[in-house]
Design a protein around this motif. Structure first.
Motif, PDB file in Angstrom:
ATOM      1  N   SER A   1      -3.231  21.132  13.767  1.00 39.63           N
ATOM      2  CA  SER A   1      -3.088  20.944  15.216  1.00 39.63           C
ATOM      3  C   SER A   1      -1.660  20.600  15.609  1.00 39.63           C
ATOM      4  CB  SER A   1      -4.016  19.817  15.688  1.00 39.63           C
ATOM      5  OG  SER A   1      -3.601  18.565  15.145  1.00 39.63           O
ATOM      6  N   GLY A   2      -0.832  20.267  14.619  1.00 44.20           N
ATOM      7  CA  GLY A   2       0.531  19.829  14.881  1.00 44.20           C
ATOM      8  C   GLY A   2       0.665  18.318  14.928  1.00 44.20           C
ATOM      9  N   HIS A   3      -0.440  17.596  14.886  1.00 40.84           N
ATOM     10  CA  HIS A   3      -0.377  16.132  14.897  1.00 40.84           C
ATOM     11  C   HIS A   3       0.119  15.606  13.554  1.00 40.84           C
ATOM     12  CE1 HIS A   3      -3.714  16.337  18.151  1.00 40.84           C
ATOM     13  NE2 HIS A   3      -2.518  16.323  18.703  1.00 40.84           N
ATOM     14  N   ARG A   4       0.990  14.625  13.629  1.00 44.89           N
ATOM     15  CA  ARG A   4       1.530  13.984  12.441  1.00 44.89           C
ATOM     16  C   ARG A   4       0.825  12.651  12.246  1.00 44.89           C
ATOM     17  NH1 ARG A   4       6.307  10.492  11.604  1.00 44.89           N
ATOM     18  NH2 ARG A   4       7.274  10.915   9.573  1.00 44.89           N
ATOM     19  N   TYR A   5       0.209  12.478  11.096  1.00 45.31           N
ATOM     20  CA  TYR A   5      -0.565  11.275  10.818  1.00 45.31           C
ATOM     21  C   TYR A   5       0.152  10.367   9.833  1.00 45.31           C
ATOM     22  CZ  TYR A   5      -4.876  12.610  13.216  1.00 45.31           C
ATOM     23  OH  TYR A   5      -5.810  12.918  14.177  1.00 45.31           O
ATOM     24  N   HIS A   6       0.229   9.082  10.203  1.00 45.35           N
ATOM     25  CA  HIS A   6       0.570   8.060   9.227  1.00 45.35           C
ATOM     26  C   HIS A   6      -0.677   7.845   8.383  1.00 45.35           C
ATOM     27  CE1 HIS A   6       0.259   3.775   7.966  1.00 45.35           C
ATOM     28  NE2 HIS A   6       1.449   4.051   7.463  1.00 45.35           N
ATOM     29  N   LEU A   7      -0.504   7.756   7.068  1.00 43.84           N
ATOM     30  CA  LEU A   7      -1.648   7.751   6.157  1.00 43.84           C
ATOM     31  C   LEU A   7      -1.423   6.799   4.989  1.00 43.84           C
ATOM     32  CD1 LEU A   7      -4.289   9.206   5.037  1.00 43.84           C
ATOM     33  CD2 LEU A   7      -2.712  10.811   3.935  1.00 43.84           C
ATOM     34  N   ILE A   8      -2.440   6.018   4.681  1.00 43.93           N
ATOM     35  CA  ILE A   8      -2.456   5.302   3.404  1.00 43.93           C
ATOM     36  C   ILE A   8      -3.131   6.233   2.409  1.00 43.93           C
ATOM     37  CG2 ILE A   8      -3.316   3.309   2.125  1.00 43.93           C
ATOM     38  CD1 ILE A   8      -1.112   2.681   4.188  1.00 43.93           C
ATOM     39  N   ASP A   9      -2.414   6.583   1.369  1.00 43.73           N
ATOM     40  CA  ASP A   9      -2.952   7.436   0.296  1.00 43.73           C
ATOM     41  C   ASP A   9      -2.896   6.604  -0.975  1.00 43.73           C
ATOM     42  OD1 ASP A   9      -3.641   9.340  -1.560  1.00 43.73           O
ATOM     43  OD2 ASP A   9      -2.151  10.827  -0.929  1.00 43.73           O
ATOM     44  N   GLN A  10      -3.929   5.790  -1.149  1.00 44.32           N
ATOM     45  CA  GLN A  10      -3.950   4.852  -2.273  1.00 44.32           C
ATOM     46  C   GLN A  10      -4.579   5.511  -3.486  1.00 44.32           C
ATOM     47  OE1 GLN A  10      -2.410   1.926  -1.428  1.00 44.32           O
ATOM     48  NE2 GLN A  10      -2.222   1.700  -3.643  1.00 44.32           N
ATOM     49  N   HIS A  11      -3.809   5.637  -4.551  1.00 40.32           N
ATOM     50  CA  HIS A  11      -4.305   6.298  -5.752  1.00 40.32           C
ATOM     51  C   HIS A  11      -5.144   5.335  -6.588  1.00 40.32           C
ATOM     52  CE1 HIS A  11      -0.978   9.612  -5.693  1.00 40.32           C
ATOM     53  NE2 HIS A  11      -1.615   9.487  -4.547  1.00 40.32           N
TER      54      HIS A  11
ATOM     55  N   PHE B   1       0.837  -1.194   0.000  1.00 40.04           N
ATOM     56  CA  PHE B   1       0.000   0.000   0.000  1.00 40.04           C
ATOM     57  C   PHE B   1       0.879   1.254   0.000  1.00 40.04           C
ATOM     58  CE2 PHE B   1      -2.672  -3.376   1.461  1.00 40.04           C
ATOM     59  CZ  PHE B   1      -3.968  -3.042   1.111  1.00 40.04           C
ATOM     60  N   ASN B   2       0.299   2.375  -0.398  1.00 38.82           N
ATOM     61  CA  ASN B   2       1.043   3.631  -0.505  1.00 38.82           C
ATOM     62  C   ASN B   2       1.019   4.392   0.823  1.00 38.82           C
ATOM     63  OD1 ASN B   2       2.508   5.694  -1.808  1.00 38.82           O
ATOM     64  ND2 ASN B   2       0.624   6.880  -2.099  1.00 38.82           N
ATOM     65  N   HIS B   3       2.111   4.316   1.571  1.00 36.06           N
ATOM     66  CA  HIS B   3       2.212   4.951   2.884  1.00 36.06           C
ATOM     67  C   HIS B   3       2.820   6.352   2.747  1.00 36.06           C
ATOM     68  CE1 HIS B   3       1.712   1.087   5.255  1.00 36.06           C
ATOM     69  NE2 HIS B   3       2.017   0.615   4.058  1.00 36.06           N
ATOM     70  N   ARG B   4       2.326   7.277   3.550  1.00 34.17           N
ATOM     71  CA  ARG B   4       2.925   8.603   3.620  1.00 34.17           C
ATOM     72  C   ARG B   4       2.598   9.215   4.981  1.00 34.17           C
ATOM     73  NH1 ARG B   4      -0.677  12.993   0.220  1.00 34.17           N
ATOM     74  NH2 ARG B   4       0.825  14.363   1.269  1.00 34.17           N
ATOM     75  N   PHE B   5       3.149  10.398   5.254  1.00 37.42           N
ATOM     76  CA  PHE B   5       2.884  11.112   6.496  1.00 37.42           C
ATOM     77  C   PHE B   5       2.440  12.525   6.174  1.00 37.42           C
ATOM     78  CE2 PHE B   5       5.729   7.725   7.692  1.00 37.42           C
ATOM     79  CZ  PHE B   5       5.242   7.299   8.911  1.00 37.42           C
ATOM     80  N   VAL B   6       1.482  13.025   6.942  1.00 37.39           N
ATOM     81  CA  VAL B   6       1.042  14.410   6.793  1.00 37.39           C
ATOM     82  C   VAL B   6       0.926  15.028   8.182  1.00 37.39           C
ATOM     83  CG1 VAL B   6      -0.217  13.969   4.640  1.00 37.39           C
ATOM     84  CG2 VAL B   6      -1.425  13.820   6.818  1.00 37.39           C
ATOM     85  N   THR B   7       1.226  16.313   8.264  1.00 28.65           N
ATOM     86  CA  THR B   7       1.070  17.060   9.510  1.00 28.65           C
ATOM     87  C   THR B   7      -0.079  18.036   9.342  1.00 28.65           C
ATOM     88  OG1 THR B   7       3.421  16.859  10.044  1.00 28.65           O
ATOM     89  CG2 THR B   7       2.180  18.585  11.184  1.00 28.65           C
ATOM     90  N   VAL B   8      -1.043  17.988  10.262  1.00 30.37           N
ATOM     91  CA  VAL B   8      -2.244  18.807  10.173  1.00 30.37           C
ATOM     92  C   VAL B   8      -2.075  20.051  11.041  1.00 30.37           C
ATOM     93  CG1 VAL B   8      -3.654  16.791   9.656  1.00 30.37           C
ATOM     94  CG2 VAL B   8      -3.391  17.517  12.034  1.00 30.37           C
TER      95      VAL B   8
END
Length: 381
Positions: A20-30, A11-18
């Protein structure tokens, strides 16, 4: 390359910071075969619950990417590689809904389809409450809609709620305790075995020793964990499953623990006060909503979804399907075959996870095809 449900790395894993300052591990499946800017692809936001991970949606992520959708499935706050604040206030439905709103902004997404399961179901419902302008439609598996607290309504402590209305929430008293993670982590392998192993579930369905029922009443969960711990110390534990899906859960929770995920059970009063202060209005009548119950879900039994007051919140736009027969709370990823059911078309070899995907896909197709019709026309009175 299409993702393979049995292989988390596919799966396509990435990280984003929102914001609030929280950093989320995210699956961004195209979506497969998408040729335009990814920000313009139709997008589904999927939210998981406890004790789950993004991986609980693995079959649906793969299926909807193949159907042409971009899928965003974060590891929720406290889980996996996502931020783990200690304060329960950060895990409130309002805080998480705002995080999901920020996540969509970072990913360049406008309006989305929202799916939820377990606590992720409440994330989905409250995202609709707080950000209805960003929602095309919403569907939840197992989790019924619960109206937000209204001004002037006193808070009901969990103990009283369990005693008077929802005895099936008795396990939450144990999960909400500050030390509950200690007992669970001592026998983590056995705790997860009853929830996540397709191989163990298949064995049970073929005449092996059946999996015990999830203990929901007051005191049962802690008593179950005490028994599991004692058996482990005597060397009498159930065998640990060998399938890779189970070991992905096990390795992830071994690394990150369960204290922070259990913070979700420490937010009831926080949610109550925030919802009262927000004075959340009625749900927009144009947002289609779907609820998929599971027949044998002891924590969220199908009867909870058929509350007339809840349907009224949706102006007739909430459709509650017949329960998926034979399925329990882990219907998203369960692999045994369906029992006969009125909507099953006579096929006995369909996995529960595939049936969930089919029902969600039919709902989305109906909405996007302009064919959605409310169950009941809103009253003109």
């Amino acid at each position: 390359m299409a993702p393979v449900p049995s292989d988390p790395a596919s799966f396509n894993h990435r990280f984003v910071t929102v914001p609030s300052g929280h950093r989320y591990h995210l699956i961004d499946q195209h979506p497969e075969h998408w040729r335009g800017p990814i920000e313009q692809a139709p997008t589904i936001l999927m939210a998981h619950g406890f004790p789950d991970l993004w991986y609980g949606w693995r079959y649906q992520i793969a299926a909807f990417a193949k159907r042409g959708f971009r899928v965003l499935c974060p590891s929720q706050l406290g889980y996996h590689e996502t931020s783990k604040p200690s304060s329960p206030e950060k895990y409130s439905f309002k805080s998480v809904a705002y995080d999901m709103n920020g996540l969509l902004d970072v990913c360049g997404v406008g309006k989305v389809i929202v799916f939820g399961h377990d606590w992720g179901g409440m994330v989905a419902w409250r995202f609709v409450d707080y950000f209805p302008h960003r929602v095309i439609c919403v569907a939840c598996v197992c989790t019924p809609y619960m109206p937000p607290a209204k001004p002037g309504v006193p808070f009901t402590p969990t103990e009283e709620l369990v005693r008077t209305k929802l005895p099936n929430f008795g396990y939450q008293l144990f999960f909400a305790r500050e030390d509950s993670n200690v007992k669970i982590e001592e026998a983590l392998e056995q705790f997860l075995t009853t929830n996540f192993s397709p191989s163990v579930r298949a064995l049970a369905s073929e005449g092996g020793k059946p999996m015990p029922q999830f203990p929901v009443k007051v005191g049962e969960m802690e008593s179950r964990m005490d028994g599991i711990i004692e058996a482990k110390r005597r060397g009498e534990s159930r065998p640990v499953p060998t399938d890779p899906e189970y070991h992905y859960y096990l390795s992830t929770f071994r690394k990150h623990g369960l204290y922070h995920p259990l913070n979700w059970y420490r937010t009831r009063k926080i949610n109550h006060l925030e919802e009262q202060a927000a004075r959340i209005g009625p749900l927009p009548a144009h947002i289609p909503a779907l609820m998929i119950p599971a027949e044998k879900d002891p924590a969220l039994p199908p009867a909870m979804a058929n509350n007339p007051a809840v349907k009224k919140c949706f102006s007739g736009n909430l459709r509650v399907l017949p329960p998926i027969m034979g399925a329990d709370h882990w219907v998203l990823q369960a692999s045994h075959s369906l029992a006969p059911a009125p909507f099953h078309l006579g096929r006995q070899d369909v996995r529960y996870c595939d049936e969930v995907t089919r029902l969600l896909a039919e709902f989305v197709d109906e909405v996007l095809g302009g064919k959605w019709q409310p169950e009941d026309a809103p009253s003109k009175l």
